[in-house]
Structures are given as structure tokens and as C-alpha cells.
Write an enzyme that holds these catalytic residues in place. Sequence first.
Site, PDB file in Angstrom:
ATOM      1  N   TYR A  22      19.954  55.537  -8.436  1.00 11.27           N
ATOM      2  CA  TYR A  22      18.523  55.845  -8.254  1.00 11.27           C
ATOM      3  C   TYR A  22      18.191  56.646  -6.839  1.00 11.27           C
ATOM      4  O   TYR A  22      16.967  57.084  -6.626  1.00 11.27           O
ATOM      5  CB  TYR A  22      17.922  54.584  -8.104  1.00 11.27           C
ATOM      6  CG  TYR A  22      17.990  53.859  -9.762  1.00 11.27           C
ATOM      7  CD1 TYR A  22      17.453  54.454 -10.699  1.00 11.27           C
ATOM      8  CD2 TYR A  22      18.726  52.746  -9.791  1.00 11.27           C
ATOM      9  CE1 TYR A  22      17.774  53.913 -11.931  1.00 11.27           C
ATOM     10  CE2 TYR A  22      18.851  52.190 -11.191  1.00 11.27           C
ATOM     11  CZ  TYR A  22      18.363  52.729 -12.119  1.00 11.27           C
ATOM     12  OH  TYR A  22      18.601  52.002 -13.302  1.00 11.27           O
ATOM     13  N   HIS A 100      11.650  58.955 -16.003  1.00 12.26           N
ATOM     14  CA  HIS A 100      13.060  58.261 -15.376  1.00 12.26           C
ATOM     15  C   HIS A 100      13.631  58.859 -14.411  1.00 12.26           C
ATOM     16  O   HIS A 100      14.023  59.908 -14.648  1.00 12.26           O
ATOM     17  CB  HIS A 100      13.839  58.177 -16.763  1.00 12.26           C
ATOM     18  CG  HIS A 100      13.065  57.347 -17.752  1.00 12.26           C
ATOM     19  ND1 HIS A 100      12.965  55.697 -17.836  1.00 12.26           N
ATOM     20  CD2 HIS A 100      12.659  57.677 -19.027  1.00 12.26           C
ATOM     21  CE1 HIS A 100      12.379  55.414 -18.729  1.00 12.26           C
ATOM     22  NE2 HIS A 100      12.071  56.463 -19.624  1.00 12.26           N
TER      23      HIS A 100
HETATM   24  O1  CA2 Z   1      15.997  55.967 -14.566  1.00 14.98           O
HETATM   25  C1  CA2 Z   1      14.976  55.227 -14.605  1.00 14.98           C
HETATM   26  O2  CA2 Z   1      13.848  55.539 -13.767  1.00 14.98           O
HETATM   27  C2  CA2 Z   1      14.877  53.915 -15.441  1.00 14.98           C
HETATM   28  O3  CA2 Z   1      13.645  53.838 -15.850  1.00 14.98           O
HETATM   29  C3  CA2 Z   1      15.204  52.812 -14.333  1.00 14.98           C
HETATM   30  C4  CA2 Z   1      15.330  51.289 -15.086  1.00 14.98           C
HETATM   31  C5  CA2 Z   1      16.134  51.400 -16.409  1.00 14.98           C
HETATM   32  O4  CA2 Z   1      16.238  50.208 -17.068  1.00 14.98           O
HETATM   33  C6  CA2 Z   1      15.875  52.386 -17.183  1.00 14.98           C
HETATM   34  O5  CA2 Z   1      16.854  52.424 -18.280  1.00 14.98           O
HETATM   35  C7  CA2 Z   1      15.755  53.713 -16.659  1.00 14.98           C
HETATM   36  C8  CA2 Z   1      15.689  50.496 -14.066  1.00 14.98           C
HETATM   37  C9  CA2 Z   1      14.975  50.365 -12.743  1.00 14.98           C
HETATM   38  C10 CA2 Z   1      15.863  49.503 -11.740  1.00 14.98           C
HETATM   39  O6  CA2 Z   1      15.643  49.925 -10.493  1.00 14.98           O
HETATM   40  C11 CA2 Z   1      16.423  49.812  -9.476  1.00 14.98           C
HETATM   41  C12 CA2 Z   1      16.538  50.564  -8.554  1.00 14.98           C
HETATM   42  C13 CA2 Z   1      17.155  50.416  -7.321  1.00 14.98           C
HETATM   43  C14 CA2 Z   1      17.967  49.175  -7.480  1.00 14.98           C
HETATM   44  C15 CA2 Z   1      18.158  48.334  -8.687  1.00 14.98           C
HETATM   45  C16 CA2 Z   1      17.275  48.744  -9.640  1.00 14.98           C
END
Ligand code: CA2
Length: 148
Positions: A22, A100
Site C-alpha cells: 500500500y 484501489h
Molecule cells: O488496494 C486497495 O486499495 C484495497 O481496497 C485495500 C483493502 C483490500 O481489502 C482490497 O482488496 C484492496 C484493504 C485495506 C487495508 O489497508 C491497509 C493499509 C495498510 C496496512 C494494513 C491495511
Amino acid sequence: MSILLLNGPNLNLLGTREPHIYGADTLVDVERRFVDEAAALGLAVACFQSNHEGALIDRIHAARLDGTQAIVINPGGLTHTSVSLRDALAGVALPVVEVHISNVHKREEFRHHSFISAVADGVVAGLGVMGYSAALRYLAAKLAKPAA
Ligand code: CA2
């Protein structure tokens, strides 16, 4: 003209964990950049993040009455599970772009399906946090055009 930037569950953790997926920017960084870029395009922004499906749905309903003209949403994991979030977005009938940060199509199979995409104008995935800027630029151009 006003854009609503919505981020769903766990996106408050941006920049604190999993930077290989991310990136290093925090949610505050992302929101600040979005607000600045929108201001340069003559647009106001309201930012909202929640870890709760119902809170996101309530905020989308409020957008019907508060002058919001378009929505940028990263629904997080609710992308792959939430009929209710999709129904709320369909109900407000505003332009929506789904963002995303990661390329969900390169990841686990359960991330390949989105309940949201069918009610969005478009989907951006895999461009990192630049995807929010791409969504904003698209909506700024769309809102600037007179309705056909
Ligand atoms: O890629 C993306 O932006 C997602 O929407 C992020 C979601 C995931 O479930 C989707 O499949 C794709 C998860 C967000 C979690 O964000 C975090 C960021 C940093 C550390 C942990 C989690």
C-alpha cells in the site's frame, strides 16, 4: 462544487504497515494531497474514513443532501462483500469512481470481484495512491462539462 472522498475499513492504517502493498503515505497524506489537488481544480472536498459499513452508508446518504456532486471511494475489503454499500451508492445516483491502491487482479482470487464496480463510472486499481488523483481529475473534467 464538492467531492466526497470515502475510505473504508483499515485504510486508516495506511503508511503504518504493509508498505510493499500500500506504499508509505498515511491516510492524512492522501487526504491532504487530494484536498490540495482538488482546490487547484476549483473543487471542495469532504473526507471521511470509517471501519464500519453502516457509517459509510450513512455518509453516502448524507451526500444526497449536502451538495456533494461526485464520490471517490476506496471501499477496502467491503469491495468484495457489501451489497449494501453498492445499494447506497446506486441510491444517491452521483458519479462514482472506485479506487484501489493495489492491483486487486494480481492478488488473491477473492479480491477479483467487486460489488461496487457495476455502480461506478470507472475503477482505478494498482496505481498506488496516484489512483486517487486519477479519479479526481476524471471527475473534475466530468463536472466541468455541461450535462448532455
Ligand atoms: O488496494 C486497495 O486499495 C484495497 O481496497 C485495500 C483493502 C483490500 O481489502 C482490497 O482488496 C484492496 C484493504 C485495506 C487495508 O489497508 C491497509 C493499509 C495498510 C496496512 C494494513 C491495511
